[in-house]
Design a protein around this motif. Structure first.
Motif, PDB file in Angstrom:
ATOM      1  N   ASN A  38       0.795  -1.236   0.000  1.00  0.00           N
ATOM      2  CA  ASN A  38       0.000   0.000   0.000  1.00  0.00           C
ATOM      3  C   ASN A  38       0.827   1.285   0.000  1.00  0.00           C
ATOM      4  N   LEU A  39       1.973   1.266  -0.671  1.00  0.00           N
ATOM      5  CA  LEU A  39       2.739   2.496  -0.819  1.00  0.00           C
ATOM      6  C   LEU A  39       1.985   3.431  -1.754  1.00  0.00           C
ATOM      7  N   PRO A  40       2.075   4.734  -1.538  1.00  0.00           N
ATOM      8  CA  PRO A  40       1.338   5.671  -2.382  1.00  0.00           C
ATOM      9  C   PRO A  40       1.900   5.724  -3.806  1.00  0.00           C
ATOM     10  N   ALA A  41       1.020   5.639  -4.790  1.00  0.00           N
ATOM     11  CA  ALA A  41       1.428   5.709  -6.198  1.00  0.00           C
ATOM     12  C   ALA A  41       1.626   7.163  -6.606  1.00  0.00           C
ATOM     13  N   GLY A  42       2.524   7.363  -7.561  1.00  0.00           N
ATOM     14  CA  GLY A  42       2.734   8.685  -8.130  1.00  0.00           C
ATOM     15  C   GLY A  42       3.569   9.626  -7.288  1.00  0.00           C
ATOM     16  N   GLY A  88      23.847   4.518  -0.593  1.00  0.00           N
ATOM     17  CA  GLY A  88      23.960   4.838   0.817  1.00  0.00           C
ATOM     18  C   GLY A  88      22.843   4.264   1.657  1.00  0.00           C
ATOM     19  N   GLY A  89      22.329   3.105   1.259  1.00  0.00           N
ATOM     20  CA  GLY A  89      21.243   2.487   2.002  1.00  0.00           C
ATOM     21  C   GLY A  89      19.870   3.034   1.683  1.00  0.00           C
ATOM     22  N   VAL A  90      19.763   3.901   0.668  1.00  0.00           N
ATOM     23  CA  VAL A  90      18.482   4.514   0.315  1.00  0.00           C
ATOM     24  C   VAL A  90      18.088   4.115  -1.102  1.00  0.00           C
ATOM     25  N   LEU A  91      16.852   3.662  -1.240  1.00  0.00           N
ATOM     26  CA  LEU A  91      16.268   3.328  -2.538  1.00  0.00           C
ATOM     27  C   LEU A  91      15.246   4.399  -2.877  1.00  0.00           C
ATOM     28  N   LYS A  92      15.411   5.044  -4.030  1.00  0.00           N
ATOM     29  CA  LYS A  92      14.455   6.049  -4.493  1.00  0.00           C
ATOM     30  C   LYS A  92      13.666   5.458  -5.649  1.00  0.00           C
ATOM     31  N   LEU A  93      12.344   5.585  -5.576  1.00  0.00           N
ATOM     32  CA  LEU A  93      11.508   5.108  -6.670  1.00  0.00           C
ATOM     33  C   LEU A  93      10.168   5.808  -6.670  1.00  0.00           C
ATOM     34  N   LYS A  94       9.487   5.703  -7.801  1.00  0.00           N
ATOM     35  CA  LYS A  94       8.149   6.253  -7.970  1.00  0.00           C
ATOM     36  C   LYS A  94       7.311   5.158  -8.606  1.00  0.00           C
ATOM     37  N   LEU A  95       6.254   4.747  -7.920  1.00  0.00           N
ATOM     38  CA  LEU A  95       5.398   3.672  -8.413  1.00  0.00           C
ATOM     39  C   LEU A  95       4.195   4.235  -9.152  1.00  0.00           C
ATOM     40  N   ALA A  96       3.857   3.598 -10.263  1.00  0.00           N
ATOM     41  CA  ALA A  96       2.624   3.941 -10.979  1.00  0.00           C
ATOM     42  C   ALA A  96       1.461   3.238 -10.276  1.00  0.00           C
ATOM     43  N   GLU A  97       0.254   3.636 -10.587  1.00  0.00           N
ATOM     44  CA  GLU A  97      -0.936   3.009 -10.012  1.00  0.00           C
ATOM     45  C   GLU A  97      -0.912   1.506 -10.247  1.00  0.00           C
ATOM     46  N   ASN A  98      -1.141   0.714  -9.207  1.00  0.00           N
ATOM     47  CA  ASN A  98      -1.176  -0.752  -9.251  1.00  0.00           C
ATOM     48  C   ASN A  98       0.152  -1.391  -9.669  1.00  0.00           C
ATOM     49  N   GLN A  99       1.255  -0.680  -9.581  1.00  0.00           N
ATOM     50  CA  GLN A  99       2.568  -1.223  -9.919  1.00  0.00           C
ATOM     51  C   GLN A  99       3.187  -1.867  -8.686  1.00  0.00           C
ATOM     52  N   THR A 100       3.929  -2.933  -8.912  1.00  0.00           N
ATOM     53  CA  THR A 100       4.719  -3.535  -7.843  1.00  0.00           C
ATOM     54  C   THR A 100       6.184  -3.496  -8.262  1.00  0.00           C
ATOM     55  N   ALA A 101       7.061  -3.504  -7.297  1.00  0.00           N
ATOM     56  CA  ALA A 101       8.500  -3.532  -7.569  1.00  0.00           C
ATOM     57  C   ALA A 101       9.101  -4.643  -6.734  1.00  0.00           C
ATOM     58  N   GLU A 102       9.996  -5.389  -7.347  1.00  0.00           N
ATOM     59  CA  GLU A 102      10.664  -6.476  -6.651  1.00  0.00           C
ATOM     60  C   GLU A 102      12.156  -6.353  -6.899  1.00  0.00           C
ATOM     61  N   ALA A 103      12.945  -6.545  -5.847  1.00  0.00           N
ATOM     62  CA  ALA A 103      14.395  -6.426  -5.987  1.00  0.00           C
ATOM     63  C   ALA A 103      15.079  -7.314  -4.975  1.00  0.00           C
TER      64      ALA A 103
END
Length: 101
Positions: free
Chosen positions: A49-53, A79-94
């Motif tokens: 449930n991370l906010p999209a956009g 430096g231990g920080v991940l920056k990303l922007k999720l689109a609506e209904n997108q998931t990210a796996e790493a």
């Protein structure tokens, strides 16, 4: 009583312990949002449930060595920080590589 003042946006947990029983210790992290997770025994986690956009910064921390070194795929970890922007209904796996030394 010991007091600790947290700065806004501080992402490093503070150590807490018992002055009489030194083996009784823990970590305290104060957050101003509901997004916080611990890994399971295999080092896996989910942050639902991370906010999209919105531009997100996810900070990774480990008590032995605070610097996570590498992410797989297209995600970059600095430096231990991940920056990303999720689109609506997108998931990210790493997958991340961590040196516990």
């Amino acid at each position: 009583a010991l007091e600790k003042t947290f700065k806004a946006g501080e992402n490093k947990p503070a150590g807490i312990s018992c002055g009489i029983h030194p083996w009784m210790q823990g970590k305290l992290l104060v957050r101003d949002n509901p997004y916080f997770v611990l890994t399971n025994d295999q080092g896996e986690f989910e942050l639902p449930n991370l906010p999209a956009g919105e531009e997100l910064e996810i900070t990774f921390w480990h008590e032995r060595n605070e610097k996570l070194t590498k992410a797989s795929g297209d995600l970059q970890l600095k430096g231990g920080v991940l920056k990303l922007k999720l689109a609506e209904n997108q998931t990210a796996e790493a997958a991340f590589v961590f040196d516990p030394a």
